[in-house]
Design a protein around this motif. Sequence first.
Motif, PDB file in Angstrom:
ATOM      1  N   ASP A  41      -6.190  12.279  -4.213  1.00 31.81           N
ATOM      2  CA  ASP A  41      -5.166  11.407  -3.662  1.00 31.81           C
ATOM      3  C   ASP A  41      -5.819  10.309  -2.838  1.00 31.81           C
ATOM      4  N   VAL A  42      -5.420   9.109  -3.082  1.00 30.08           N
ATOM      5  CA  VAL A  42      -6.017   7.961  -2.398  1.00 30.08           C
ATOM      6  C   VAL A  42      -4.904   6.994  -1.965  1.00 30.08           C
ATOM      7  N   ARG A  81       0.840  -1.190   0.000  1.00 32.79           N
ATOM      8  CA  ARG A  81       0.000   0.000   0.000  1.00 32.79           C
ATOM      9  C   ARG A  81       0.870   1.233   0.000  1.00 32.79           C
ATOM     10  N   LYS A  82       0.410   2.247  -0.682  1.00 27.69           N
ATOM     11  CA  LYS A  82       1.070   3.547  -0.597  1.00 27.69           C
ATOM     12  C   LYS A  82       0.107   4.606  -1.129  1.00 27.69           C
ATOM     13  N   SER A  83       0.522   5.850  -1.061  1.00 28.18           N
ATOM     14  CA  SER A  83      -0.366   6.898  -1.531  1.00 28.18           C
ATOM     15  C   SER A  83      -0.143   7.152  -3.018  1.00 28.18           C
ATOM     16  N   SER A 103      -6.699   3.221 -12.935  1.00 27.18           N
ATOM     17  CA  SER A 103      -6.234   4.512 -13.456  1.00 27.18           C
ATOM     18  C   SER A 103      -5.620   5.342 -12.328  1.00 27.18           C
ATOM     19  N   VAL A 104      -4.491   4.868 -11.844  1.00 30.59           N
ATOM     20  CA  VAL A 104      -3.848   5.586 -10.743  1.00 30.59           C
ATOM     21  C   VAL A 104      -2.408   5.921 -11.106  1.00 30.59           C
ATOM     22  N   CYS A 122      -6.719   1.695  -7.068  1.00 35.40           N
ATOM     23  CA  CYS A 122      -7.290   2.608  -6.074  1.00 35.40           C
ATOM     24  C   CYS A 122      -8.049   1.801  -5.024  1.00 35.40           C
ATOM     25  N   GLN A 123      -7.797   2.100  -3.766  1.00 40.68           N
ATOM     26  CA  GLN A 123      -8.473   1.372  -2.700  1.00 40.68           C
ATOM     27  C   GLN A 123      -9.925   1.822  -2.564  1.00 40.68           C
TER      28      GLN A 123
END
Length: 68
Positions: A16-17, A5-7, A63-64, A56-57
């Motif tokens: 931002d997710v 996990r990361k931003s 599409s991140v 994306c969580q």
Amino acid sequence: MAEQRKSGYCKNCKKDVIVFRPGTNHILHLLISIVTMGVWLIPWFLHSIKIGGWRCQTCGSKSVNSIK
Ligand SMILES: [Zn+2]
């Protein structure tokens, strides 16, 4: 398999997710690569591309933009 996990930034959510991807057992792949004299590097590489995408969580979109 530990999830990573990361931003990052989600183009779908437009914010931002937290992004995540399934963890890969790289030590196992490395051992197989040694045993197969490097032949396993190809499926390992393909495998990494296939499952290595960040998601994306929040919405599950691929599409991140992950910030390294
Ligand atoms: Zn999203």
